[in-house]
Write a protein that holds these residues in place. Sequence first.
Motif, PDB file in Angstrom:
ATOM      1  N   ASN A  69     -10.904   0.691  32.863  1.00 51.01           N
ATOM      2  CA  ASN A  69      -9.561   0.265  33.269  1.00 51.01           C
ATOM      3  C   ASN A  69      -8.466   1.130  32.657  1.00 51.01           C
ATOM      4  O   ASN A  69      -7.558   1.580  33.358  1.00 51.01           O
ATOM      5  CB  ASN A  69      -9.347  -1.210  32.884  1.00 51.01           C
ATOM      6  CG  ASN A  69     -10.205  -2.161  33.688  1.00 51.01           C
ATOM      7  OD1 ASN A  69     -10.488  -1.893  34.858  1.00 51.01           O
ATOM      8  ND2 ASN A  69     -10.635  -3.248  33.088  1.00 51.01           N
ATOM      9  N   ASP A  70      -8.551   1.385  31.348  1.00 50.88           N
ATOM     10  CA  ASP A  70      -7.486   2.126  30.659  1.00 50.88           C
ATOM     11  C   ASP A  70      -7.425   3.590  31.097  1.00 50.88           C
ATOM     12  O   ASP A  70      -6.345   4.167  31.232  1.00 50.88           O
ATOM     13  CB  ASP A  70      -7.681   2.055  29.139  1.00 50.88           C
ATOM     14  CG  ASP A  70      -7.468   0.652  28.590  1.00 50.88           C
ATOM     15  OD1 ASP A  70      -6.983  -0.215  29.349  1.00 50.88           O
ATOM     16  OD2 ASP A  70      -7.799   0.416  27.410  1.00 50.88           O
ATOM     17  N   ASP A  71      -8.585   4.206  31.300  1.00 54.09           N
ATOM     18  CA  ASP A  71      -8.634   5.626  31.661  1.00 54.09           C
ATOM     19  C   ASP A  71      -8.630   5.852  33.168  1.00 54.09           C
ATOM     20  O   ASP A  71      -8.660   6.994  33.621  1.00 54.09           O
ATOM     21  CB  ASP A  71      -9.884   6.293  31.066  1.00 54.09           C
ATOM     22  CG  ASP A  71      -9.825   6.428  29.562  1.00 54.09           C
ATOM     23  OD1 ASP A  71      -8.866   5.892  28.962  1.00 54.09           O
ATOM     24  OD2 ASP A  71     -10.721   7.049  28.970  1.00 54.09           O
ATOM     25  N   LYS A  72      -8.630   4.750  33.934  1.00 50.12           N
ATOM     26  CA  LYS A  72      -8.693   4.855  35.407  1.00 50.12           C
ATOM     27  C   LYS A  72      -9.890   5.717  35.839  1.00 50.12           C
ATOM     28  O   LYS A  72      -9.757   6.690  36.583  1.00 50.12           O
ATOM     29  CB  LYS A  72      -7.377   5.405  35.973  1.00 50.12           C
ATOM     30  CG  LYS A  72      -6.189   4.483  35.729  1.00 50.12           C
ATOM     31  CD  LYS A  72      -4.904   5.041  36.306  1.00 50.12           C
ATOM     32  CE  LYS A  72      -3.762   4.034  36.221  1.00 50.12           C
ATOM     33  NZ  LYS A  72      -3.512   3.546  34.860  1.00 50.12           N
ATOM     34  N   ASP A  90     -13.074   7.059  37.675  1.00 51.89           N
ATOM     35  CA  ASP A  90     -13.471   7.092  39.081  1.00 51.89           C
ATOM     36  C   ASP A  90     -14.968   6.900  39.279  1.00 51.89           C
ATOM     37  O   ASP A  90     -15.408   6.477  40.352  1.00 51.89           O
ATOM     38  CB  ASP A  90     -13.063   8.430  39.709  1.00 51.89           C
ATOM     39  CG  ASP A  90     -11.571   8.663  39.630  1.00 51.89           C
ATOM     40  OD1 ASP A  90     -10.825   7.877  40.228  1.00 51.89           O
ATOM     41  OD2 ASP A  90     -11.148   9.629  38.956  1.00 51.89           O
ATOM     42  N   CYS A 104     -15.549   0.299  39.324  1.00 51.06           N
ATOM     43  CA  CYS A 104     -15.638   1.619  39.940  1.00 51.06           C
ATOM     44  C   CYS A 104     -17.107   1.905  40.265  1.00 51.06           C
ATOM     45  O   CYS A 104     -18.003   1.202  39.785  1.00 51.06           O
ATOM     46  CB  CYS A 104     -15.070   2.696  39.013  1.00 51.06           C
ATOM     47  SG  CYS A 104     -16.075   3.000  37.541  1.00 51.06           S
TER      48      CYS A 104
END
Length: 281
Positions: A106-109, A111, A141
Amino acid sequence: MRRILVPTDFSDQARNAFEVAVAIARQTGAAIKLLHVVEMPYSYSFSATGDLVGGNGMEQVYMMKLLENTKYRMAELERSVEHDGVEVVQEVDADNVIRKIRRVINDDKVDLVVMGSKGASGMDEFLIGSNTEKVVRTAECPVLTVKGPIPNLQIRNIVLPSDFKREIGTAVEKFKYFQQMFGAKLHLVYINTPGAFESSSNLRARMQKAAERYGLQNFTINVYNDTIEEDGILHFAEEIGADLVMMATHGRTGLSHLLSGSIAEDLVNHSDIPVLTFHLK
């Protein structure tokens, strides 16, 4: 694709996952984060300055040595895989493994998560499962699970099993993205089982309609008969020489998961072919 997360426990399978992540990063230009989580007793925590808090003096010395050794092993792991031109960063933290992975996603987005899987069977699988299985069940993800080494990653044939009903539409764009990224042929397959048998002609018509609705290209349509879905997927994938199985998962948890299970999670445990899963929200 911009960010790939590779959680590691320093096993051979985790190193295989790192190698696969590097190959994907070369294709996409993504950066990689190597993450190791040290499971620490609840009495320990870190202060704002990064100092270890909790436990007595000897316990603190032990835990600090453990963290230092872990950082050394992370550096060794990074050096062991040639990754020139690919950005790799490391993180070592003390936390619950699954909670930390979800936070980084979540924090680093993130992929894509690429994880090694040792697999599980029998009572071990029923009682505990694996961390990889838990990530597959909960990650927001895509998660790619890898067991054996894949020296030259080439994904030419992807198996996409489904019932091809409406809900698959929520994952179709991700399916198409990875198919295009690898330049692969997509083999749509419905596993026809005795408990939910349908005529092949009806199934093929449904699959063709779904393929047209979602604009799929470079695909085949297949109906495969087997006793249970998981076995059918594995047998079909082996017969066509598939390089990857790609499928959606409901990510059920708690009692419903124990009672019904998840085909995607079973595949992660039992398939020697890499499995790419997408969580259906």
